[in-house]
Design a protein around this motif. Structure first.
Motif, PDB file in Angstrom:
ATOM      1  N   GLY A  99      -3.295  13.074 -12.381  1.00  0.00           N
ATOM      2  CA  GLY A  99      -2.956  14.483 -12.177  1.00  0.00           C
ATOM      3  C   GLY A  99      -2.684  14.647 -10.689  1.00  0.00           C
ATOM      4  N   ILE A 100      -2.194  15.809 -10.298  1.00  0.00           N
ATOM      5  CA  ILE A 100      -1.813  15.988  -8.880  1.00  0.00           C
ATOM      6  C   ILE A 100      -3.010  15.812  -7.934  1.00  0.00           C
ATOM      7  N   GLU A 101      -4.127  16.433  -8.288  1.00  0.00           N
ATOM      8  CA  GLU A 101      -5.288  16.370  -7.396  1.00  0.00           C
ATOM      9  C   GLU A 101      -5.768  14.917  -7.248  1.00  0.00           C
ATOM     10  N   GLU A 102      -5.831  14.260  -8.386  1.00  0.00           N
ATOM     11  CA  GLU A 102      -6.254  12.851  -8.413  1.00  0.00           C
ATOM     12  C   GLU A 102      -5.287  11.984  -7.587  1.00  0.00           C
ATOM     13  N   ALA A 103      -4.009  12.285  -7.722  1.00  0.00           N
ATOM     14  CA  ALA A 103      -2.983  11.521  -7.003  1.00  0.00           C
ATOM     15  C   ALA A 103      -3.150  11.694  -5.489  1.00  0.00           C
ATOM     16  N   GLY A 104      -3.421  12.940  -5.078  1.00  0.00           N
ATOM     17  CA  GLY A 104      -3.614  13.210  -3.654  1.00  0.00           C
ATOM     18  C   GLY A 104      -4.815  12.430  -3.120  1.00  0.00           C
ATOM     19  N   LYS A 105      -5.892  12.415  -3.909  1.00  0.00           N
ATOM     20  CA  LYS A 105      -7.107  11.708  -3.473  1.00  0.00           C
ATOM     21  C   LYS A 105      -6.875  10.207  -3.421  1.00  0.00           C
ATOM     22  N   LEU A 106      -6.171   9.709  -4.416  1.00  0.00           N
ATOM     23  CA  LEU A 106      -5.877   8.269  -4.452  1.00  0.00           C
ATOM     24  C   LEU A 106      -5.012   7.880  -3.244  1.00  0.00           C
ATOM     25  N   ALA A 107      -4.001   8.689  -2.970  1.00  0.00           N
ATOM     26  CA  ALA A 107      -3.121   8.399  -1.826  1.00  0.00           C
ATOM     27  C   ALA A 107      -3.903   8.460  -0.513  1.00  0.00           C
ATOM     28  N   GLN A 108      -4.803   9.427  -0.435  1.00  0.00           N
ATOM     29  CA  GLN A 108      -5.621   9.568   0.780  1.00  0.00           C
ATOM     30  C   GLN A 108      -6.489   8.320   0.976  1.00  0.00           C
ATOM     31  N   ALA A 109      -7.091   7.856  -0.112  1.00  0.00           N
ATOM     32  CA  ALA A 109      -7.936   6.660  -0.029  1.00  0.00           C
ATOM     33  C   ALA A 109      -7.089   5.431   0.317  1.00  0.00           C
ATOM     34  N   ILE A 110      -5.894   5.358  -0.237  1.00  0.00           N
ATOM     35  CA  ILE A 110      -4.999   4.231   0.064  1.00  0.00           C
ATOM     36  C   ILE A 110      -4.636   4.242   1.546  1.00  0.00           C
ATOM     37  N   ALA A 111      -4.264   5.431   2.033  1.00  0.00           N
ATOM     38  CA  ALA A 111      -3.764   5.551   3.408  1.00  0.00           C
ATOM     39  C   ALA A 111      -4.809   5.209   4.458  1.00  0.00           C
ATOM     40  N   GLU A 112      -6.087   5.220   4.065  1.00  0.00           N
ATOM     41  CA  GLU A 112      -7.155   4.959   5.032  1.00  0.00           C
ATOM     42  C   GLU A 112      -7.122   3.545   5.610  1.00  0.00           C
ATOM     43  N   LYS A 113      -6.566   2.614   4.846  1.00  0.00           N
ATOM     44  CA  LYS A 113      -6.619   1.225   5.298  1.00  0.00           C
ATOM     45  C   LYS A 113      -5.269   0.776   5.855  1.00  0.00           C
TER      46      LYS A 113
END
Ligand code: PEP
Length: 244
Positions: free
Chosen positions: A13-27
């Motif tokens: 879902g959109i919220e989940e996607a945003g969180k996943l992208a945020q976690a990905i972008a951290e590294k």
């Protein structure tokens, strides 16, 4: 340079996607790797905002071959570019098999992507029946020829993804030898149709942290297109690092 492209398919879902992208972008991504994230169309803006100015590039999963107009439900290359999309997956086997996309349509889309400076990731691959009949190279050779033969466009930025259909989402990975054999064959085909050019060839089909290292070690495998294992930040990071 290795390319690791995560294909989220019709998941999150959109919220989940945003969180996943945020976690990905951290590294951060190590040198020599191009990491691409391909969420559903509706999440491109949200995911793009998280990936902006990071080491991760944004990709889409499909695109219309048309510029604009009466094409209900379609999304154009220009629309994707406005959202910061740099890569687009074309001719995925799910689109060929479920949505009836033909080689000719995939070629049209690829030409449009090139014209708009999007990097097309063109998918090819045989199904189980074709492999069992020993026809996998005929099938893949024909799909590669259909997009590269007599092309008017400059094909320098094209990426090809070899995805045997029997290995997609099945947990059944092609062995490193099987994947390497076909990717080497694709190299030969590229040389035949676009002499002097080397295009990156990715492997896709149940790639996961446990098998990525062996696959990427093959001389003609320039990266991976990954579905399931790209949906968790931790496993996607491992793929980008090239080891479990
Ligand atoms: C894909 O979606 O292109 C794919 C290869 O999926 P999976 O990694 O889940 O097999």
């Amino acid at each position: 340079m290795k390319i690791i492209a995560g294909n989220w398919k019709m998941n999150t879902g959109i919220e989940e996607a945003g969180k996943l992208a945020q976690a990905i972008a951290e590294k951060p991504v190590k040198d020599g790797v191009r990491a691409v994230v391909c969420p559903p169309f509706t999440h491109l803006q949200t995911v793009g905002a998280q990936l902006k100015d990071t080491d991760y590039a944004l990709g889409a999963q499909n695109m219309s071959p048309y510029d604009d107009g009466a094409y209900t439900g379609e999304i154009s290359a220009k629309m994707l570019k406005e959202l910061g999309v740099a890569y687009v997956i074309l001719g995925h086997s799910e689109r060929r098999e479920i949505m009836g996309e033909t080689d000719a349509l995939v070629r049209e889309k690829m030409e449009k992507a090139l014209k708009e400076d999007l990097v097309p990731i063109v998918c090819v691959g045989e199904n189980l029946e074709q492999r069992e009949a020993g026809k996998e190279k005929d099938v893949v050779g024909k799909q590669v020829a259909a997009v590269l033969e007599n092309a008017a466009a400059d094909l320098s930025s094209v990426v090809i993804a070899y995805e045997p259909i029997w290995a997609i989402g099945t947990g059944k990975t092609a062995s490193a030898e099987q994947a390497e054999e076909m990717c080497a064959f694709i190299y030969e085909q590229v040389e035949k149709f676009v002499p002097g050019k080397t295009l990156p060839v990715l492997y896709g089909g149940s790639v996961k942290p446990e098998n990525v290292e062996e696959l990427l070690a093959q001389p003609h495998i320039d990266g991976a297109l990954v579905g399931g294992a790209s949906l968790k930040a931790d496993s996607y990071h491992k793929l980008v690092e090239g080891r479990a």
